[in-house]
Design a protein around this motif. Structure first.
Motif, PDB file in Angstrom:
ATOM      1  N   ILE A 110       2.356  -1.784  -4.614  1.00 21.61           N
ATOM      2  CA  ILE A 110       1.613  -0.497  -3.683  1.00 21.61           C
ATOM      3  C   ILE A 110       0.936   0.572  -5.082  1.00 21.61           C
ATOM      4  O   ILE A 110       2.590   0.532  -5.538  1.00 21.61           O
ATOM      5  CB  ILE A 110       2.143   0.433  -2.526  1.00 21.61           C
TER       6      ILE A 110
ATOM      7  N   TYR B 239      -7.363  -6.500  -3.806  1.00 21.18           N
ATOM      8  CA  TYR B 239      -7.637  -5.083  -3.897  1.00 21.18           C
ATOM      9  C   TYR B 239      -8.078  -4.626  -2.123  1.00 21.18           C
ATOM     10  O   TYR B 239      -9.058  -4.421  -1.299  1.00 21.18           O
ATOM     11  CB  TYR B 239      -8.127  -4.487  -4.220  1.00 21.18           C
TER      12      TYR B 239
ATOM     13  N   VAL C  80       6.684  -0.846  -5.601  1.00 21.09           N
ATOM     14  CA  VAL C  80       5.821   0.277  -5.877  1.00 21.09           C
ATOM     15  C   VAL C  80       6.123   1.282  -6.627  1.00 21.09           C
ATOM     16  O   VAL C  80       7.391   1.490  -7.334  1.00 21.09           O
ATOM     17  CB  VAL C  80       6.260   1.572  -3.997  1.00 21.09           C
TER      18      VAL C  80
ATOM     19  N   VAL D 149      -2.628  -5.691  -3.807  1.00 19.04           N
ATOM     20  CA  VAL D 149      -2.796  -4.220  -3.904  1.00 19.04           C
ATOM     21  C   VAL D 149      -3.050  -3.755  -3.008  1.00 19.04           C
ATOM     22  O   VAL D 149      -3.675  -3.742  -2.391  1.00 19.04           O
ATOM     23  CB  VAL D 149      -2.512  -4.281  -5.059  1.00 19.04           C
ATOM     24  N   ILE D 150      -2.162  -2.810  -2.469  1.00 16.02           N
ATOM     25  CA  ILE D 150      -2.775  -1.576  -1.866  1.00 16.02           C
ATOM     26  C   ILE D 150      -2.354  -0.548  -2.871  1.00 16.02           C
ATOM     27  O   ILE D 150      -1.343  -0.268  -3.323  1.00 16.02           O
ATOM     28  CB  ILE D 150      -1.650  -1.534  -1.139  1.00 16.02           C
ATOM     29  N   ASP D 151      -3.624   0.701  -2.752  1.00 15.92           N
ATOM     30  CA  ASP D 151      -3.784   1.390  -3.728  1.00 15.92           C
ATOM     31  C   ASP D 151      -4.327   3.308  -2.758  1.00 15.92           C
ATOM     32  O   ASP D 151      -4.978   2.822  -1.996  1.00 15.92           O
ATOM     33  CB  ASP D 151      -4.517   1.125  -4.621  1.00 15.92           C
ATOM     34  N   VAL D 152      -2.519   3.772  -2.427  1.00 18.25           N
ATOM     35  CA  VAL D 152      -3.487   4.301  -1.613  1.00 18.25           C
ATOM     36  C   VAL D 152      -3.426   5.989  -2.303  1.00 18.25           C
ATOM     37  O   VAL D 152      -2.441   6.682  -3.122  1.00 18.25           O
ATOM     38  CB  VAL D 152      -1.438   5.416  -0.264  1.00 18.25           C
TER      39      VAL D 152
ATOM     40  N   SER E 288       5.349   2.210   3.212  1.00 18.71           N
ATOM     41  CA  SER E 288       5.274   1.387   2.137  1.00 18.71           C
ATOM     42  C   SER E 288       5.712  -0.385   1.807  1.00 18.71           C
ATOM     43  O   SER E 288       5.599  -0.901   2.024  1.00 18.71           O
ATOM     44  CB  SER E 288       4.607   1.997   0.970  1.00 18.71           C
TER      45      SER E 288
ATOM     46  N   LEU F 248       5.124  -4.841   2.002  1.00 19.05           N
ATOM     47  CA  LEU F 248       5.558  -5.904   0.829  1.00 19.05           C
ATOM     48  C   LEU F 248       6.795  -7.216   1.281  1.00 19.05           C
ATOM     49  O   LEU F 248       7.169  -6.946   1.525  1.00 19.05           O
ATOM     50  CB  LEU F 248       6.679  -5.172  -0.315  1.00 19.05           C
TER      51      LEU F 248
END
Ligand code: SAM
Length: 210
Positions: free
Chosen positions: A105, A62, A136, A43-46, A126, A130
């Motif tokens: 994301i 993460y 997203v 997971v990417i959390d922007v 983004s 993926l």
């Protein structure tokens, strides 16, 4: 007065307390539930902020990004581990060479802080970040006809300068994803608010940008 209150939200503990007091945490948890993440996902959390919802995630790999040093320091201290890294950086194309393709994301409360040009660029990157089948999720305050006056006031006086109508969020999403849908959530918080929760899948771009 309003400016002073907005300034206080830069303090990480106050931000978290206010989010939980208002019930904005429930909105975040709903977004996480939408993703259906499982152990081992990435997971990417922007715009992760203090990432107070991190404990609700399964055992994922993460990557949290935020431009606030204070928020990142707080998140790193609370949640940092071999599985979770927090970076005070703007997520961009350069990270694609370094972070393997991810399952999901999170853009929780971010797009309404970004101009159309910056949102467009973030959504393009983004889309390229993926795995096939990746998704997203974004959630932001919104303006919709007939919303409660308190909700309208909240949206108009948010710290973000780019609170949009759902159609404008969707138009930005469709530039990078073939599959975009969402809903207005107005029952999550303890006071009237309206948020646009938007799901994006099926990137228009390949990882190399073609
Ligand atoms: C409303 S807060 C949301 C924080 C967290 N995701 C949450 O839901 O509680 C928006 C966050 O976006 C961060 N931010 C603003 N512009 C950014 C950018 N270009 N890249 C990364 N983070 C950004 C701010 O520092 C802030 O922490």
């Amino acid at each position: 007065m309003l400016t002073a209150i907005k300034g206080l939200l830069g303090h990480e503990a106050l931000y978290v307390a206010l989010q939980k007091g208002l019930g904005a945490d429930r909105l975040r948890y709903r977004c996480l539930d939408e993703l259906g993440l499982t152990d081992g996902d990435t997971v990417i959390d922007v715009g992760c902020g203090p990432a107070y919802y991190f404990g609700r995630l399964p055992r994922v790999r993460y990557y949290g990004f935020d431009t606030s040093e204070k928020y990142i320091a707080h998140a790193r201290k609370r949640w940092g581990s071999d599985q979770a890294e927090f970076r005070c950086e703007v997520f961009g194309e350069q990270h694609l060479a370094e972070i393997p393709p991810v399952n999901a994301i999170l853009l929780l409360g971010l797009l309404h802080h970004l101009s159309d040009a910056d949102s467009r660029h973030l959504l393009q990157v983004s889309a390229r970040a993926l795995v096939p089948g990746g998704r997203v999720i974004a959630v932001d305050p919104t303006l919709v006809p007939g919303q409660h006056p308190v909700s309208r006031w909240m949206s108009k006086n948010d710290r973000g300068e780019y609170v949009r109508e759902p159609e404008a969020f969707v138009a930005l999403g469709r530039e990078s994803f073939d599959d975009v849908d969402g809903e207005v959530v107005d029952d999550a918080t303890r006071i009237p608010t309206s948020h646009w929760m938007m799901r994006m899948r099926t990137p228009v771009f390949a990882r190399d940008g073609s």
